[in-house]
Design an enzyme around this catalytic site. Structure first.
Site, PDB file in Angstrom:
ATOM      1  CG  ASP A  71      12.116  23.477  -0.607  1.00 33.69           C
ATOM      2  OD1 ASP A  71      11.647  22.515  -0.670  1.00 33.69           O
ATOM      3  OD2 ASP A  71      13.421  23.404  -0.166  1.00 33.69           O
ATOM      4  CG  ASN A 140      24.460  25.266   3.203  1.00 33.49           C
ATOM      5  OD1 ASN A 140      23.398  24.667   3.267  1.00 33.49           O
ATOM      6  ND2 ASN A 140      24.559  25.876   1.908  1.00 33.49           N
ATOM      7  CG  HIS A 142      20.099  24.603   2.803  1.00 38.97           C
ATOM      8  ND1 HIS A 142      20.884  24.037   1.797  1.00 38.97           N
ATOM      9  CD2 HIS A 142      18.982  23.879   2.724  1.00 38.97           C
ATOM     10  CE1 HIS A 142      20.655  23.090   1.237  1.00 38.97           C
ATOM     11  NE2 HIS A 142      19.463  22.660   1.977  1.00 38.97           N
ATOM     12  CD  GLU A 147      21.753  27.230  -0.519  1.00 31.49           C
ATOM     13  OE1 GLU A 147      22.122  26.842   0.604  1.00 31.49           O
ATOM     14  OE2 GLU A 147      21.510  26.252  -1.514  1.00 31.49           O
TER      15      GLU A 147
HETATM   16  C1  GLP Z   1      16.987  20.116   0.210  1.00 31.61           C
HETATM   17  C2  GLP Z   1      15.769  20.580   0.851  1.00 31.61           C
HETATM   18  C3  GLP Z   1      15.660  21.049   2.134  1.00 31.61           C
HETATM   19  C4  GLP Z   1      16.336  19.981   2.850  1.00 31.61           C
HETATM   20  C5  GLP Z   1      17.649  19.729   2.669  1.00 31.61           C
HETATM   21  C6  GLP Z   1      18.141  18.415   3.328  1.00 31.61           C
HETATM   22  O1  GLP Z   1      17.994  21.102  -0.166  1.00 31.61           O
HETATM   23  N1  GLP Z   1      15.543  21.922  -0.017  1.00 31.61           N
HETATM   24  O2  GLP Z   1      14.406  21.261   2.408  1.00 31.61           O
HETATM   25  O3  GLP Z   1      16.008  19.955   4.254  1.00 31.61           O
HETATM   26  O4  GLP Z   1      17.815  19.302   1.295  1.00 31.61           O
HETATM   27  O5  GLP Z   1      18.359  17.255   2.495  1.00 31.61           O
HETATM   28  P1  GLP Z   1      18.391  15.734   3.387  1.00 31.61           P
HETATM   29  O6  GLP Z   1      17.211  15.534   4.375  1.00 31.61           O
HETATM   30  O7  GLP Z   1      18.048  14.923   2.199  1.00 31.61           O
HETATM   31  O8  GLP Z   1      19.700  15.915   3.679  1.00 31.61           O
END
Ligand code: GLP
Length: 244
Positions: A71, A140, A142, A147
């Site tokens: 992404d 959440n 995702h 989402e």
């Molecule tokens: C973002 C990314 C996800 C990731 C998530 C959690 O929203 N798009 O791919 O898994 O954050 O991030 P973190 O690992 O910093 O908690």
């Protein structure tokens, strides 16, 4: 096989990162022309550091590897230090011998995002599909930027971020107002089509999402629960995420 057989509970973030990095290192050794699906966020940072360390010791060769990132924010310039292209260069690509021309990250500047998304799916297909996909999970539930929704979209698409994700990710920006409201993300079919999936989950704030994956029914309102159907899922979490 139950989902409980796929999970490895590690002492802490460092152990989780090392164990998950071993799976990637083995894949790269066994598949010198392999296709990686890569993720950003704080969860995989330690794993990338382990891969760079292994590369520096001469244990890994990335020269034949291709990668597709999950992404990217939209809109965002690739040289913005909050872009996922910047993150990947900074944490991995600048430190190993991967051919940058073979590293693909969704284009946060695409003039026609829908056309870009269709082309991205075609590129993944033409490369032979993803061999090993790395994933983190949002608080959440995702995955990528898929989402919570009544129905998840299969292919790469432009999506609107939820307020909770904007709030969670604002820690990396000057303020929540600076977080882009949209993102381009691979869809659920892209993720489920990967031959193998490695999910890294760290910290007490991910406990709810991890427990949903382990115990709750499959539910697109908690996208991570859909991974349970994957035939080759490996989950590495730390004790904080597991015990809450
Ligand atoms: C973002 C990314 C996800 C990731 C998530 C959690 O929203 N798009 O791919 O898994 O954050 O991030 P973190 O690992 O910093 O908690």
């Amino acid at each position: 096989m139950s989902i409980r057989d796929s999970i490895r509970v590690c002492r802490d973030y460092n152990e989780m990162s090392r164990m998950a990095a071993e799976v990637f290192a083995d894949y790269i050794k066994n598949n010198p022309h392999g296709i990686l699906g890569l993720a950003t966020g704080s969860s995989p940072e330690g794993l990338y550091a382990c891969l760079v360390e292994k590369y520096n010791k001469g244990e890994l060769d990335f020269s034949g590897i291709t990668s597709f990132n999950l992404d990217e924010y939209y809109p965002i310039e690739p040289d913005n230090d909050q872009s996922y292209r910047y993150f990947m260069n900074h944490h991995l690509f600048d430190h190993v011998n991967i051919n940058k021309g073979n590293t693909f990250v969704p284009d946060g500047t695409a003039a026609d995002p829908d056309a870009f998304c269709r082309a991205y799916d075609e590129q993944i297909k033409a490369a032979g599909g993803i061999g090993l996909q790395l994933l983190g999970v949002g608080q959440n539930g995702h995955i990528g930027f898929n989402e919570p929704a009544d129905e998840l979209i299969g292919g790469t698409h432009l999506t609107e971020l939820t307020e909770s994700t904007i709030k969670a990710n604002s820690r990396f920006f000057a303020s929540a107002d600076d977080v882009p409201r949209h993102a381009i993300t691979m869809g659920i079919d892209n993720i489920m089509s990967a031959a193998g999936v490695v999910l890294v989950v760290s910290g007490k704030n991910k406990h709810g999402a991890l427990m949903a994956l382990l115990d709750a029914p499959e539910d697109p309102h908690v996208p991570v629960t859909l991974l349970r159907r994957h035939k080759n899922l490996m989950v590495f979490c730390d004790e904080d995420a597991y015990n809450g």
